[in-house]
Design a protein around this motif. Structure first.
Motif, short mmCIF file in Angstrom:
data_model
loop_
_atom_site.label_atom_id
_atom_site.label_comp_id
_atom_site.label_asym_id
_atom_site.label_seq_id
_atom_site.Cartn_x
_atom_site.Cartn_y
_atom_site.Cartn_z
N GLY A 64 0.79 -1.22 0.00
CA GLY A 64 0.00 0.00 0.00
C GLY A 64 0.83 1.27 0.00
O GLY A 64 0.28 2.37 0.18
N ARG A 65 2.13 1.15 -0.22
CA ARG A 65 3.00 2.34 -0.21
C ARG A 65 3.10 3.00 -1.58
O ARG A 65 3.58 4.12 -1.69
CB ARG A 65 4.41 1.96 0.26
N ALA A 66 2.67 2.28 -2.62
CA ALA A 66 2.81 2.80 -3.98
C ALA A 66 1.63 2.34 -4.82
O ALA A 66 0.92 1.39 -4.47
CB ALA A 66 4.13 2.33 -4.59
N ASP A 67 1.45 3.02 -5.94
CA ASP A 67 0.33 2.70 -6.82
C ASP A 67 0.75 2.94 -8.26
O ASP A 67 1.71 3.67 -8.53
CB ASP A 67 -0.88 3.57 -6.46
N VAL A 68 0.02 2.31 -9.17
CA VAL A 68 0.24 2.51 -10.61
C VAL A 68 -1.07 2.93 -11.24
O VAL A 68 -2.12 2.34 -10.98
CB VAL A 68 0.76 1.22 -11.28
N VAL A 69 -1.00 3.97 -12.08
CA VAL A 69 -2.16 4.43 -12.83
C VAL A 69 -1.79 4.39 -14.31
O VAL A 69 -0.75 4.93 -14.71
CB VAL A 69 -2.57 5.85 -12.42
N THR A 70 -2.63 3.75 -15.11
CA THR A 70 -2.41 3.69 -16.56
C THR A 70 -3.43 4.59 -17.22
O THR A 70 -4.64 4.29 -17.25
CB THR A 70 -2.54 2.24 -17.07
N ASP A 71 -2.95 5.72 -17.72
CA ASP A 71 -3.83 6.76 -18.26
C ASP A 71 -2.99 7.75 -19.05
O ASP A 71 -1.76 7.62 -19.11
CB ASP A 71 -4.57 7.46 -17.11
N HIS A 72 -3.64 8.75 -19.63
CA HIS A 72 -2.94 9.79 -20.37
C HIS A 72 -3.15 11.13 -19.67
O HIS A 72 -4.18 11.37 -19.04
CB HIS A 72 -3.44 9.88 -21.81
N ILE A 73 -2.17 12.00 -19.80
CA ILE A 73 -2.24 13.32 -19.18
C ILE A 73 -3.10 14.25 -20.05
O ILE A 73 -2.85 14.41 -21.24
CB ILE A 73 -0.83 13.91 -19.02
N GLU A 74 -4.10 14.84 -19.43
CA GLU A 74 -4.90 15.88 -20.10
C GLU A 74 -4.19 17.22 -19.97
O GLU A 74 -3.93 17.90 -20.94
CB GLU A 74 -6.31 15.94 -19.49
N HIS A 75 -3.87 17.57 -18.71
CA HIS A 75 -3.11 18.80 -18.46
C HIS A 75 -2.68 18.84 -16.99
O HIS A 75 -3.20 18.11 -16.16
CB HIS A 75 -3.92 20.06 -18.80
N PHE A 76 -1.70 19.68 -16.72
CA PHE A 76 -1.34 19.99 -15.34
C PHE A 76 -2.23 21.12 -14.84
O PHE A 76 -2.69 21.97 -15.62
CB PHE A 76 0.12 20.45 -15.26
N ASP A 77 -2.43 21.15 -13.53
CA ASP A 77 -3.04 22.32 -12.90
C ASP A 77 -2.24 22.64 -11.64
O ASP A 77 -1.17 22.06 -11.41
CB ASP A 77 -4.53 22.10 -12.60
N ALA A 78 -2.72 23.51 -10.82
CA ALA A 78 -1.93 23.97 -9.66
C ALA A 78 -1.64 22.85 -8.68
O ALA A 78 -0.59 22.84 -8.02
CB ALA A 78 -2.67 25.11 -8.96
N THR A 79 -2.52 21.87 -8.59
CA THR A 79 -2.38 20.85 -7.54
C THR A 79 -1.93 19.49 -8.05
O THR A 79 -1.78 18.57 -7.26
CB THR A 79 -3.71 20.69 -6.78
N GLY A 80 -1.75 19.35 -9.35
CA GLY A 80 -1.34 18.04 -9.84
C GLY A 80 -1.62 17.85 -11.31
O GLY A 80 -1.45 18.77 -12.12
N ILE A 81 -2.13 16.66 -11.65
CA ILE A 81 -2.30 16.26 -13.05
C ILE A 81 -3.74 15.81 -13.29
O ILE A 81 -4.24 14.89 -12.61
CB ILE A 81 -1.33 15.12 -13.42
N ALA A 82 -4.38 16.44 -14.26
CA ALA A 82 -5.71 16.01 -14.70
C ALA A 82 -5.53 14.97 -15.80
O ALA A 82 -4.73 15.15 -16.72
CB ALA A 82 -6.51 17.20 -15.21
N LEU A 83 -6.27 13.86 -15.68
CA LEU A 83 -6.14 12.74 -16.61
C LEU A 83 -7.25 12.75 -17.65
O LEU A 83 -8.34 13.28 -17.41
CB LEU A 83 -6.16 11.43 -15.83
N LYS A 84 -6.98 12.13 -18.79
CA LYS A 84 -7.97 12.10 -19.86
C LYS A 84 -9.19 11.29 -19.48
O LYS A 84 -10.28 11.48 -20.03
CB LYS A 84 -7.33 11.57 -21.13
#
Length: 492
Positions: free
Chosen positions: A310-330
Motif C-alpha cells: 500500500g505504499r505505492a500505486d500505478v495508474v495507466t492513463d494519459h495526461i490531459e493537463h497539469f493544474d496547480a495541484t497536480g495532473i488532470a487525466l484524460k
C-alpha cells in the motif's frame, strides 16, 4: 600566440565504465603507448556519477556489468550506483589509471590532420580552453546527452505549484518526506524510483501511458556464492560472468522466438507478488512482445512489494493537463501531487556531442556507417564505445576495447600511422543501429550513425555472435592503412 598542444598517443573521452576499461585494455596490449583520459565531470563514474536519484542502481547483473579483469567482490548481484562508482574508483586506482585522468575537461571538438596523422582535441578544462594532440581518439562518452534529459511538452505544466524534477538532475536538497509524488514513466528509472521513494513519501504513484514488462530476479545469487567458495577469486569471477552472460543471451533469444511462454512467466510473477484481484492486465500487460523493448529488472520484486504494502500505486492513463495541484487525466481522474518526477527518458547523442572534422571539414556522423560497431566509415583512428540494448553495457564495451587495443598493436608492428574503415562503392542496405521500440530510441534514432545489414557494417545486438566474431576477426577486413602524407592502400 596559440600555446602548443599536449601530445599523447591516445585520448580517451570519459572516465566511466567504458573509459576505465579502454585504458586498461589499451595499456595491457600496448604498454609503450601513452594515454590521457579527459573526463568532463569532477570524478570517476560517468552514468553512475551523474544519476543521483533515490535507489539508482544497475538494471542488469553486476557480474556482467563489471570488468572481466577485476572481480566484483560484494555479495549482491544487482548493485546500486554508489557501489558501482566505488568499484570503478578502486579499479582505476589499482591499475594506476587514475593518474592519467584530467577531470573537468569537456571535449568540444576533434580535428584530424592528414598531413601528420594526428587529432587535435579542443577541450574546455577548468574554465579555460586547452588543446591536446593524439594519434588516436577513443570516445567512451556514452550514448546520451548528459546536460539534458527528455521531457515532453506537458500542457499547463507552468501552472503546477509544486516541484518538477527530472531524474537525470536530481536536486541534492530535495526533501520528499511526507510528500505526494507522481512519477511519470514506466521504464527502468521509474520502476527503480517507485519503491525507493515509497519508503519516505506520503504516497507515490507511477503514471504510465502503457505498461512495461517487468522481471523480478534475486538481488543476491546463492549460486554465485557457491562458485566463489569452490573456485579461486579470479576463476570464480570469470565463471560467474560467463555463465550469467550466456544465460541472459539465451533468455533473450528464447523470448524473441517464443514470446508467449515468457509473457505467461512474467504475468505469473506479477500475480504472485501483487494483491488478490489486482488489475494485472491493465497495468502490467504491454501491447508488444518481451524484448521489443528492454525488460525492466526489479530486484526481489521490490516494486510489486511496495504496491502490495500500500505504499505505492500505478495508474495507466494519459495526461490531459497539469493544474496547480497536480495532473488532470484524460479519463477524468486527477492525481494530486507535491512533486512530479518526469522519468520520461534520455536524449540520444553520439560521440558526446563533439564536433568532428577531417582536415578542417566538419563531418556528420549520421551520414556514416558503423564499422564492427565501434568505428566510423572513412574516419581514421577514431573509436566509439557503445554497449548493447539487450545485455550489460560492459559486454560490448570490453569487446570494443580489446578490438581497439588489437588494432593499435597491429599498426605499431607494421609501422602504420592511420587506419580507417572503407566501404567502397557497393550499395548497402540500411537498418536501425538500435532495433528496440523504446521511446528515447524511436524519438531520435536519426542521431546515431547508420548500420548496414552485412558484416562488417552490421551493428548487432548479439553478444554471443560478437564474442565469437572477435575470436576469428580479420583485422584488415575493409580497412585502409597508411602513413602520414602517403597515399593509403586498402588492405585485404
Amino acid at each position: 600566440m596559440t600555446p602548443e598542444a599536449d601530445f599523447v598517443d591516445v585520448i580517451i573521452v570519459g572516465a566511466g565504465i567504458s573509459g576505465i576499461g579502454a585504458a586498461y585494455r589499451i595499456a595491457e596490449r600496448n604498454p609503450g603507448l601513452t594515454y590521457t583520459i579527459l573526463e568532463r565531470r569532477a570524478q570517476i563514474g560517468g552514468t553512475w556519477d551523474l544519476f543521483r536519484y533515490p535507489g539508482v542502481r544497475c538494471d542488469s547483473s553486476i557480474f556482467t556489468l563489471c570488468f572481466p579483469f577485476e572481480p566484483w567482490t560484494r555479495q549482491e548481484g544487482i548493485a546500486d550506483a554508489a557501489h558501482i562508482r566505488e568499484y570503478l574508483t578502486d579499479t582505476a586506482r589499482k591499475y594506476a589509471i587514475d593518474r592519467h585522468i584530467r577531470f573537468n575537461s569537456y571535449v568540444r571538438a576533434a580535428n584530424w590532420d592528414s598531413s601528420t596523422d594526428t587529432w587535435t582535441i579542443t577541450v574546455d578544462q577548468d574554465g579555460a580552453s586547452k588543446r591536446y594532440r593524439s594519434r588516436f581518439v577513443y570516445f567512451a562518452s556514452g550514448y546520451y546527452n548528459y546536460d539534458q534529459g527528455y521531457t515532453p511538452d506537458f500542457p499547463g505544466i507552468e501552472q503546477f505549484s509544486g516541484t518538477v524534477v527530472h531524474p537525470q538532475h536530481w536536486p541534492e536538497d530535495l526533501d520528499y518526506t511526507g510528500k505526494k509524488i507522481v512519477v511519470i514513466g514506466s521504464g527502468a528509472t521509474a520502476v527503480t524510483l517507485l519503491p525507493s521513494l515509497s519508503e519516505r513519501a506520503a504516497s507515490v504513484t507511477m503514471l504510465q501511458r502503457s505498461p512495461t514488462y517487468l522481471i523480478s530476479a534475486p538481488k543476491n545469487r546463492p549460486s554465485a556464492d557457491i562458485i566463489r567458495k569452490v573456485l579461486p577469486r579470479r576463476i570464480s569471477h570469470l565463471t560467474i560472468r560467463y555463465l550469467t552472460a550466456v544465460q541472459e543471451a539465451l533468455f533473450y533469444k528464447f523470448a524473441q522466438r517464443f514470446p508467449t511462454p515468457i509473457k505467461a512467466m512474467l504475468r505469473r510473477q506479477a500475480v504472485k507478488n501483487l494483491p488478490d484481484g489486482y488489475a494485472v492486465d491493465t497495468h502490467f500487460k504491454p501491447r508488444y512482445n518481451p524484448w521489443d523493448q528492454r525488460l525492466c529488472l526489479i530486484p526481489d520484486a521490490d516494486l510489486y512489494n511496495a504496491i502490495a504494502a500500500g505504499r505505492a500505486d500505478v495508474v495507466t492513463d494519459h495526461i490531459e493537463h497539469f493544474d496547480a495541484t497536480g495532473i488532470a487525466l484524460k479519463s477524468g481522474g486527477h492525481l494530486d501531487a507535491d512533486i512530479v518526477v518526469t522519468a520520461t527518458g534520455l536524449q540520444l547523442q553520439a560521440l558526446g556531442g563533439t564536433a568532428i572534422s577531417l582536415d578542417g571539414v566538419r563531418i556528420d556522423h549520421r551520414d556514416r556507417f558503423v564499422y564492427k560497431a565501434h568505428m566510423l566509415e572513412d574516419v581514421p583512428n577514431l573509436f566509439w564505445c557503445v554497449g548493447y540494448t539487450n545485455a550489460s553495457w560492459t559486454l560490448r564495451a570490453d569487446i570494443t576495447a580489446r578490438a581497439t587495443a588489437k588494432l593499435l598493436a597491429y599498426m605499431t608492428s607494421h609501422g602504420y600511422t592511420h587506419a580507417s574503415p572503407h566501404r567502397g562503392d557497393e550499395p548497402i542496405a540500411v537498418k536501425p543501429s538500435w532495433d528496440i521500440m523504446a521511446g528515447y530510441v524511436q524519438r531520435s534514432a536519426h542521431e546515431l550513425p547508420k548500420s548496414g545489414t552485412k558484416r562488417p557494417w552490421n551493428v548487432r545486438q548479439d553478444y554471443l555472435a560478437d564474442a565469437l566474431d572477435y575470436r576469428f576477426d580479420r583485422i584488415d577486413e575493409a580497412m585502409v592503412f597508411g602513413h602520414a602524407g602517403d597515399r593509403a592502400r586498402i588492405a585485404g
